[in-house]
Design an enzyme around this catalytic site. Structure first.
Site, PDB file in Angstrom:
ATOM      1  N   LYS A   1       0.814  -1.225   0.000  1.00 39.34           N
ATOM      2  CA  LYS A   1       0.000   0.000   0.000  1.00 39.34           C
ATOM      3  C   LYS A   1       0.844   1.269   0.000  1.00 39.34           C
ATOM      4  CE  LYS A   1      -4.016  -2.143   2.198  1.00 39.34           C
ATOM      5  NZ  LYS A   1      -5.003  -2.064   3.286  1.00 39.34           N
TER       6      LYS A   1
ATOM      7  N   GLY B   1     -12.378  -7.566  10.692  1.00 36.84           N
ATOM      8  CA  GLY B   1     -12.258  -6.622   9.590  1.00 36.84           C
ATOM      9  C   GLY B   1     -13.145  -6.900   8.393  1.00 36.84           C
TER      10      GLY B   1
END
Length: 241
Positions: free
Chosen positions: A63, A224
């Site tokens: 990321k 999550g």
């Protein structure tokens, strides 16, 4: 047919392709979504071109690195310092971060309007998104890292007093993710109570050992998976603007 995908390493844990497969089938959408496990990003441009992708998501550990690959970066992604969604427009890569909105929505569903102060475990790309979301929600936080140079304190610095002041514990690390399901962040679970909210960005397994140990102390827990769904929907909106 529009083509999308997920790029990261490893990807044996991911539910994203299954999520989009159901979405496409239910919506009668002519599109595909695949997982691409890449050990590095050295030939990413050639790979994406060969797959004729219209856009893609990025997950750990890439990321942060994606900032160097994009031609245009959305202001929020620039602020966060991490990219998890790319839209390709006329050959140009436009980078976005949908983790922030995904986490914000999922956390709000759990907390409601209760006051919170957070302990954030980890300093990677997911941590950057979580910190930005907390800032948008005006939730103060401390960052815990194995290296105190990149965090506010180390795991050894987590005391009972800190847990009395901070009622939200968030794991942004991949520790405990399948297949390493017996691994757990080294936090003093004995300091957790029924007044604590414990959030694990890991969603495979559905209940990590981290969440299991927190639940035994009476804490409220959440994995999550909802964040995954929320950020996926935000990615879909971006790809279809």
């Amino acid at each position: 047919m529009k083509r999308y995908g997920l790029i990261g390493h490893p990807l044996s844990h991911t539910f994203s392709p299954a999520y989009f497969k159901i979405k496409f089938e239910q919506g009668n959408i002519d599109a595909s979504y695949e997982a691409f496990d890449l050990e590095d990003l050295d030939n990413l441009e050639e790979f994406v071109n060969s797959k004729k992708l219209d856009g893609f998501n990025i997950t750990l550990p890439y990321k942060k690195a994606m900032r160097r690959k994009c031609d245009v970066i959305d202001p929020l992604a620039k602020r966060v310092g991490a990219i998890n969604t790319v839209k390709i427009i006329d050959g140009k890569w436009h980078g976005f971060n949908t983790d922030v909105l995904g986490f914000r929505k999922a956390l709000k569903d759990q907390l409601g309007y209760k006051r919170a102060a957070a302990i954030v475990l980890g300093t990677g790309g997911a941590s950057l998104a979580v910190k930005s979301a907390l800032e948008l929600m005006s939730i103060p936080y401390l960052v815990v890292s194995r290296n105190t140079r990149s965090g506010d304190l180390s795991y050894n610095g987590l005391t009972k007093r800190i847990f009395e002041q901070y009622n939200l514990l968030i794991n942004t690390t991949p520790v405990g993710m399948a297949p390493n399901i017996n691994d757990v962040p080294e936090v003093p679970f004995e300091f957790l109570t029924e007044n604590h909210y414990v959030y694990d960005l890991v969603y495979n397994p559905v209940k990590t050992k981290f969440l299991e140990l927190a639940e035994k102390q009476g804490a409220n827990i959440q994995n999550g998976l909802e964040m995954l769904h929320q950020q996926a929907e935000e990615s879909w909106k971006i790809w279809n603007k």
